[in-house]
Design an enzyme around this catalytic site. Sequence first.
Site, mmCIF file in Angstrom:
data_model
loop_
_atom_site.group_PDB
_atom_site.id
_atom_site.type_symbol
_atom_site.label_atom_id
_atom_site.label_comp_id
_atom_site.label_asym_id
_atom_site.label_seq_id
_atom_site.Cartn_x
_atom_site.Cartn_y
_atom_site.Cartn_z
ATOM 1 N N HIS A 105 49.100 -42.555 -35.895
ATOM 2 C CA HIS A 105 47.752 -41.933 -36.828
ATOM 3 C C HIS A 105 46.725 -41.187 -35.648
ATOM 4 O O HIS A 105 46.545 -41.900 -34.057
ATOM 5 C CB HIS A 105 47.232 -42.458 -37.499
ATOM 6 C CG HIS A 105 45.784 -41.936 -38.441
ATOM 7 N ND1 HIS A 105 46.321 -40.407 -39.053
ATOM 8 C CD2 HIS A 105 45.087 -42.271 -38.978
ATOM 9 C CE1 HIS A 105 45.240 -40.134 -39.105
ATOM 10 N NE2 HIS A 105 44.619 -41.079 -39.270
ATOM 11 N N GLN A 148 53.231 -51.104 -40.963
ATOM 12 C CA GLN A 148 53.920 -50.496 -40.065
ATOM 13 C C GLN A 148 54.123 -51.976 -39.096
ATOM 14 O O GLN A 148 55.408 -51.575 -38.476
ATOM 15 C CB GLN A 148 52.548 -49.499 -39.091
ATOM 16 C CG GLN A 148 52.607 -47.945 -40.531
ATOM 17 C CD GLN A 148 53.898 -47.124 -40.927
ATOM 18 O OE1 GLN A 148 55.303 -47.527 -40.302
ATOM 19 N NE2 GLN A 148 54.006 -46.722 -41.818
ATOM 20 N N GLU A 208 53.592 -43.456 -66.355
ATOM 21 C CA GLU A 208 54.599 -42.819 -66.180
ATOM 22 C C GLU A 208 54.111 -42.058 -65.086
ATOM 23 O O GLU A 208 54.801 -41.024 -65.063
ATOM 24 C CB GLU A 208 54.527 -42.003 -67.882
ATOM 25 C CG GLU A 208 54.625 -42.681 -68.762
ATOM 26 C CD GLU A 208 54.635 -41.619 -70.318
ATOM 27 O OE1 GLU A 208 55.118 -40.554 -70.219
ATOM 28 O OE2 GLU A 208 54.812 -42.332 -70.726
#
Length: 337
Positions: free
Chosen positions: A108, A28, A231
């Site tokens: 946060h 970040q 997948e």
Amino acid sequence: MPTMYYEGDANPALIARRKVAVLGFGSQGHAHAMNLKDSGVDVVVGLRDGSPRTDRAAQAGIKVVDPATAVDWADVIMVLVPDQVQPELYDEVIAPNLHAGDLLLFAHGFSIRFGYVTPPPDVDVAMIAPKGPGHLVRRQYVEGSGVPALIAVHQDATGEAKAVALSYAHAIGGTRAGVIETTFSDEAETDLFGEQVILCGGIDSMIRAAFETLTEAGYAEEMAYFEVLHELKLIVDLLYEGGISWMRHSVSDTAEYGDITRGPRIVTEGTKAEMRKILNEIQTGEFAKEWMAEYRAGAPNLLAARAAVADHPVERVGRELRPMMPFLVEKVPADDV
């Protein structure tokens, strides 16, 4: 419905008149600092002496100083170091160098919600939390778009906390996608819950359990890897694009029928009861206390778990298969140093 803010709701001049310190230059931190710089904001990065990220910040053309100097110089301080490091950093570096009227920002709500950081009453305290990893925050900004973000005000000493925080969100690209108003408590509690029951804890536990079930039944490890891990991205992309209905529409009828008839046998009422228990542990602060105690003890359980998953067969098979896929650039933890 929570309030949403966009480009026209923010005043970019507010953050342009401020001096901003970004503490940390990780996922970040690098995105915030570089986006702020490209938006014309006066920004420095605060890093401890010897930080391996110093050269990266300097190469990005951003001034690097020690955290105490950064806080003392700035009037907007964005704290982008890990949750567990914030209490010590706040007590030793931030608090002694704060000035009345400063804006203390977080991405946060953990430290404020659970009481590990308690700012003085004469500073603003707010949150701008992009809902995406830092690399995406940076890439979307460069491409002219943005990542949605959350905004919350914990303390408004000056009467301008929300307006300046929204201006900050504008400078990092958040208002291009939309900024949602929330609270520190709601963000912290829902974020931890999502990480623990599905985004991290739920998914990787199911991957390992499903892989083990197939291989223990005699199926090839490579087949198991493709079915239960590789997948997964395809399904998550469909969910991201259009929700559960679009995912079910996009897969085969056979897969959809298996989904609706077998899925509830995996996530049972017992699973939901455990989810409620986990949520309660978050809400009461029990998880926060447990995690901080773990960190202060040297994180023995976390380090042991990292080593164990690195040795798990699904990880070993993945390391063997991914280099065979020219369309995939394999990522490893060392890439983010």
